[in-house]
Write a protein that holds these residues in place. Structure first.
Motif, PDB file in Angstrom:
ATOM      1  N   ALA A   1       0.834  -1.198   0.000  1.00 38.35           N
ATOM      2  CA  ALA A   1       0.000   0.000   0.000  1.00 38.35           C
ATOM      3  C   ALA A   1       0.873   1.253   0.000  1.00 38.35           C
ATOM      4  O   ALA A   1       0.602   2.219  -0.731  1.00 38.35           O
ATOM      5  N   MET A   2       1.936   1.246   0.815  1.00 39.98           N
ATOM      6  CA  MET A   2       2.860   2.371   0.818  1.00 39.98           C
ATOM      7  C   MET A   2       3.580   2.483  -0.519  1.00 39.98           C
ATOM      8  O   MET A   2       3.813   3.588  -1.027  1.00 39.98           O
ATOM      9  N   GLN A   3       3.936   1.362  -1.108  1.00 42.24           N
ATOM     10  CA  GLN A   3       4.640   1.353  -2.388  1.00 42.24           C
ATOM     11  C   GLN A   3       3.786   1.976  -3.479  1.00 42.24           C
ATOM     12  O   GLN A   3       4.265   2.794  -4.280  1.00 42.24           O
ATOM     13  N   PHE A   4       2.496   1.614  -3.526  1.00 43.99           N
ATOM     14  CA  PHE A   4       1.604   2.188  -4.535  1.00 43.99           C
ATOM     15  C   PHE A   4       1.421   3.680  -4.302  1.00 43.99           C
ATOM     16  O   PHE A   4       1.460   4.482  -5.245  1.00 43.99           O
ATOM     17  N   SER A   5       1.217   4.055  -3.055  1.00 43.94           N
ATOM     18  CA  SER A   5       1.018   5.469  -2.741  1.00 43.94           C
ATOM     19  C   SER A   5       2.231   6.297  -3.137  1.00 43.94           C
ATOM     20  O   SER A   5       2.105   7.379  -3.725  1.00 43.94           O
ATOM     21  N   ALA A   6       3.440   5.782  -2.843  1.00 43.67           N
ATOM     22  CA  ALA A   6       4.665   6.508  -3.175  1.00 43.67           C
ATOM     23  C   ALA A   6       4.896   6.557  -4.677  1.00 43.67           C
ATOM     24  O   ALA A   6       5.400   7.551  -5.203  1.00 43.67           O
ATOM     25  N   GLY A   7       4.518   5.498  -5.386  1.00 40.36           N
ATOM     26  CA  GLY A   7       4.782   5.442  -6.815  1.00 40.36           C
ATOM     27  C   GLY A   7       3.758   6.170  -7.655  1.00 40.36           C
ATOM     28  O   GLY A   7       4.099   6.800  -8.662  1.00 40.36           O
ATOM     29  N   TYR A   8       2.485   6.105  -7.245  1.00 46.97           N
ATOM     30  CA  TYR A   8       1.422   6.679  -8.072  1.00 46.97           C
ATOM     31  C   TYR A   8       0.958   8.044  -7.569  1.00 46.97           C
ATOM     32  O   TYR A   8       0.758   8.969  -8.359  1.00 46.97           O
ATOM     33  N   LEU A   9       0.779   8.189  -6.265  1.00 47.95           N
ATOM     34  CA  LEU A   9       0.192   9.414  -5.722  1.00 47.95           C
ATOM     35  C   LEU A   9       1.234  10.478  -5.369  1.00 47.95           C
ATOM     36  O   LEU A   9       1.031  11.666  -5.626  1.00 47.95           O
ATOM     37  N   SER A  10       2.347  10.049  -4.776  1.00 46.13           N
ATOM     38  CA  SER A  10       3.319  11.013  -4.230  1.00 46.13           C
ATOM     39  C   SER A  10       3.879  11.996  -5.257  1.00 46.13           C
ATOM     40  O   SER A  10       4.060  13.174  -4.932  1.00 46.13           O
ATOM     41  N   PRO A  11       4.194  11.565  -6.511  1.00 47.96           N
ATOM     42  CA  PRO A  11       4.738  12.547  -7.456  1.00 47.96           C
ATOM     43  C   PRO A  11       3.825  13.750  -7.677  1.00 47.96           C
ATOM     44  O   PRO A  11       4.300  14.874  -7.847  1.00 47.96           O
ATOM     45  N   ASN A  12       2.510  13.541  -7.647  1.00 48.48           N
ATOM     46  CA  ASN A  12       1.586  14.654  -7.821  1.00 48.48           C
ATOM     47  C   ASN A  12       1.604  15.577  -6.611  1.00 48.48           C
ATOM     48  O   ASN A  12       1.566  16.803  -6.752  1.00 48.48           O
ATOM     49  N   PHE A  13       1.648  15.002  -5.413  1.00 51.92           N
ATOM     50  CA  PHE A  13       1.785  15.827  -4.212  1.00 51.92           C
ATOM     51  C   PHE A  13       3.086  16.629  -4.284  1.00 51.92           C
ATOM     52  O   PHE A  13       3.121  17.810  -3.942  1.00 51.92           O
TER      53      PHE A  13
ATOM     54  N   GLY B   1      10.768   0.508   1.762  1.00 49.19           N
ATOM     55  CA  GLY B   1      10.019   1.029   2.896  1.00 49.19           C
ATOM     56  C   GLY B   1       9.789  -0.031   3.951  1.00 49.19           C
ATOM     57  O   GLY B   1      10.042  -1.227   3.715  1.00 49.19           O
ATOM     58  N   PRO B   2       9.291   0.367   5.104  1.00 53.33           N
ATOM     59  CA  PRO B   2       8.966  -0.612   6.157  1.00 53.33           C
ATOM     60  C   PRO B   2       7.847  -1.529   5.706  1.00 53.33           C
ATOM     61  O   PRO B   2       6.917  -1.100   5.013  1.00 53.33           O
ATOM     62  N   GLU B   3       7.932  -2.783   6.111  1.00 54.69           N
ATOM     63  CA  GLU B   3       6.967  -3.781   5.658  1.00 54.69           C
ATOM     64  C   GLU B   3       5.873  -4.067   6.679  1.00 54.69           C
ATOM     65  O   GLU B   3       4.998  -4.891   6.438  1.00 54.69           O
ATOM     66  N   ASN B   4       5.930  -3.410   7.829  1.00 57.47           N
ATOM     67  CA  ASN B   4       4.875  -3.595   8.813  1.00 57.47           C
ATOM     68  C   ASN B   4       4.754  -2.343   9.672  1.00 57.47           C
ATOM     69  O   ASN B   4       5.633  -1.477   9.669  1.00 57.47           O
TER      70      ASN B   4
ATOM     71  N   ILE C   1      -3.983  -5.804  -6.650  1.00 59.69           N
ATOM     72  CA  ILE C   1      -4.053  -4.371  -6.371  1.00 59.69           C
ATOM     73  C   ILE C   1      -2.690  -3.874  -5.895  1.00 59.69           C
ATOM     74  O   ILE C   1      -1.808  -4.663  -5.562  1.00 59.69           O
ATOM     75  N   PHE C   2      -2.539  -2.595  -5.894  1.00 63.79           N
ATOM     76  CA  PHE C   2      -1.296  -1.930  -5.496  1.00 63.79           C
ATOM     77  C   PHE C   2      -0.131  -2.284  -6.414  1.00 63.79           C
ATOM     78  O   PHE C   2       1.032  -2.193  -6.010  1.00 63.79           O
ATOM     79  N   ARG C   3      -0.414  -2.709  -7.640  1.00 61.45           N
ATOM     80  CA  ARG C   3       0.664  -2.982  -8.589  1.00 61.45           C
ATOM     81  C   ARG C   3       1.244  -1.653  -9.063  1.00 61.45           C
ATOM     82  O   ARG C   3       0.526  -0.683  -9.290  1.00 61.45           O
ATOM     83  N   THR C   4       2.538  -1.610  -9.237  1.00 59.82           N
ATOM     84  CA  THR C   4       3.200  -0.382  -9.665  1.00 59.82           C
ATOM     85  C   THR C   4       3.904  -0.594 -11.000  1.00 59.82           C
ATOM     86  O   THR C   4       4.080  -1.728 -11.459  1.00 59.82           O
ATOM     87  N   ASP C   5       4.315   0.508 -11.607  1.00 55.90           N
ATOM     88  CA  ASP C   5       4.974   0.429 -12.912  1.00 55.90           C
ATOM     89  C   ASP C   5       6.289  -0.322 -12.839  1.00 55.90           C
ATOM     90  O   ASP C   5       6.647  -1.067 -13.751  1.00 55.90           O
TER      91      ASP C   5
END
Length: 586
Positions: free
Chosen positions: A227-239, A315-318, A543-547
């Motif tokens: 979930a963190m990986q997807f957020s960092a890869g897909y959402l964070s660049p826009n932020f 990132g941390p895994e738990n 889900i949460f698949r990244t490029d």
């Protein structure tokens, strides 16, 4: 790029206006039966908490409308200046650490620019067993192409100043030999193209003191990590694009995956040791933001570029490992209250310190608002008494709708942008991205009460004078069993049970509003253990698949190949002390 004073003012006024409007409507609906002192306090808390919530969302909204910058130029063009790639390590897995270095080195060699880059492994490892393994695997690293005279290792017996002190020691001893320094973490990985572009950008702008990339998280396996990986890869660049508009030349430094001009760093970034004992005294833990502020004070540009690409970390895994890291950041950010009034700092740097402090104080503020709302229902005073099964107070609906809008709307706007510019296809298509965003919202909402209480505890510990230190990072999956999860979160379970039970007895009308926050707290051990494991169901695994998962980049594939070769062949070279103590001459 001009200093974005106008954009900053607009963003600040927008956040202030929306949060103030939210506080007004909250009090208006609350005060239908007469306002009390408790209501006024809640109104103030709504404004304070809402301001920072809207402020964060505004960056994402602005980032949606910022076009993606494309890298131009020849990746095989060697930079003019000499660059040291610094890899500070502290009790890390030496196999994976040195394998990352080997992959980056091979990437630079492939481009034909490796001769402009040296690599220095700066060990602060305190475990003698791990230190011995480091020297062994460093010998294996020296078998890599073009390693002789370019790759060095040094271990400090005393880790004075921790990571910042480690970097400072290198700058003092060997900094004069280099124009620039790419600073990494032990889990950092960069494409050779990105490293070369960082150095060329330094060549092109003599006023550029620091250039920060926005790293993507890779190699996550657990539900929490993915979930963190997807957020960092897909959402964070826009932020980050929106934030970059406001930051201009006074951007952030996150301590890794960035390049600095050595001369500027050496002249500007000497860190003081704060008077007194930790947590507020001693060495500055969140040193990176301070170093960025010092560079800005000296007139150097500090820029973040979300579109550089090719920059990765793990990132941390738990949740337990995340909370350990977050505890250190909390202490470091709260230390910044002593630096806000430091002489000569830019106004934006001072605001950045405040923003970092509020990133942690926000959790206690939301908790205070939550508690005050329960007390307001228990002691209604002049307001109508809410009977069991009655409609919950209107202000609860207003507050809930406002928070949901601020949190969800920017993510949906990012989804629409990805549909328009085709970015969603790199993440598996719009339906999969939509499912990932919805799942991220659901998961983060469920985990929010637990994380809020963990951050509140961290803030409380710091305010009580308890030093959290700098615990070593445990990388990898680190699956958490129920026993360990209960030991880490029993107090959260107790708080959730007492709060929900007390509300049901003394303010039953708002139990329906308290339950969504307290049930996750009561189930904290289950959530911690469940999210610390890889998804078991096929649909969850999609889900949460990244490029970078769907199409791994060259340096990621090279890293995996190196690890496989080193471990499969059981490579354990002889320990040769004379070579493992080699170092860049001062």
């Amino acid at each position: 790029m001009q200093r974005p004073t106008f954009i900053r003012i607009v963003a600040l006024l927008t956040a202030a206006a929306l949060s103030g409007l939210g506080g007004y409507f909250f009090l208006r609906f609350t005060g239908e039966g007469g306002l009390t002192a408790l209501d006024l306090m809640r109104g103030v808390l709504v404004v304070l908490s809402g301001f920072w919530l809207v402020w964060g969302g505004s960056a994402a909204v602005m980032g949606v409308f910022v076009p993606t910058a494309k890298r131009s130029g020849d990746a095989r063009l060697a930079p003019q200046g000499m660059t040291a790639i610094l890899v500070p390590i502290y009790n890390e897995d030496p196999v994976e650490t040195f394998a990352r270095i080997a992959a980056m080195n091979r990437s630079l060699i492939t481009l034909g620019i490796a001769h402009k880059f040296h690599i220095a492994v700066l060990s602060d490892t305190q475990s003698m067993e791990t230190a011995a393994q480091e020297t062994i695997w460093f010998e294996q690293l020296l078998h890599e192409p073009m390693s002789e005279g370019r790759i060095f290792y040094r271990r400090r017996e005393r880790n004075t100043g921790r990571k910042a002190g480690n970097i400072e020691d290198f700058i003092a001893r060997s900094g004069a030999a280099y124009d620039y320094a790419v600073i990494l973490d032990a889990d950092s990985l960069m494409e050779g193209e990105t490293i070369g572009e960082l150095a060329r950008r330094m060549d092109a702008d003599a006023d550029l003191g620091l250039l920060q990339t926005v790293p993507k998280i890779i190699r996550a396996r657990t539900l929490f990590g993915r979930a963190m990986q997807f957020s960092a890869g897909y959402l964070s660049p826009n932020f980050a694009r929106g934030a970059a508009l406001m930051q201009g030349w006074e951007g952030p430094y996150w301590g890794h995956n960035a390049i600095v001009r050595v001369r500027a760093f050496a002249a500007s970034c000497g860190l003081p040791e704060l008077s007194g004992k930790p947590p507020f005294g001693g060495h500055i833990l969140s040193h990176d933001y301070v170093e960025a502020a010092l560079l800005s004070r000296a007139g150097w540009k500090v820029i973040v570029d979300p579109d550089l690409g090719g920059s990765y970390e793990e990132g941390p895994e738990n949740l337990i490992e995340y909370a350990k890291r977050d505890r250190r950041w909390c202490q470091g950010n709260l230390q910044h209250r002593r630096l806000i009034s430091a002489p000569g700092l830019k106004l934006w740097s001072r605001f950045t310190f405040i923003q970092g402090i509020m990133a942690y104080l926000a959790s206690p503020l939301w908790l205070m608002l939550f508690i005050a709302s329960i007390l307001a229902a228990i002691f209604p005073d002049r307001r109508p008494v809410w009977l069991p099964f009655n409609e919950p107070p209107l202000e609860m609906w207003v507050l809930g709708a406002a928070v949901a809008t601020v949190l969800v709307l920017p993510k949906l706007m990012i989804l629409i942008r990805g549909l328009v510019d085709g970015r969603n296809q790199r993440f598996g298509g719009t339906p999969r991205v939509f499912a990932s965003i919805v799942s991220e919202i659901v998961l983060s909402t469920i985990m929010a009460p637990v994380m809020l209480l963990l951050q509140t505890r961290a803030v409380t510990q710091v305010l009580l004078g308890l030093d959290g230190g700098w615990p070593a990072t445990k990388r990898g999956q680190n699956w958490i069993g129920m026993r360990a999860a209960i030991e880490a979160s029993w107090w959260i379970v107790a708080l959730g049970a007492v709060t929900l039970g007390g509300t049901a007895i003394f303010a039953p009308a708002i139990t329906v509003w308290v339950a969504p926050a307290m049930l996750p707290a009561i189930l904290a051990p289950v959530l911690i253990s469940w999210t610390s494991r890889p998804p078991r169901h096929e649909r969850l695994s999609q889900i949460f698949r990244t490029d970078t998962e769907l199409v791994p980049t060259p340096v990621i594939k090279e890293f995996h190949a190196v690890v496989a070769a080193w471990t499969t062949n059981d490579v354990v070279p002889e320990l040769i002390v004379s070579r493992t103590t080699s170092y860049v001459p001062a």
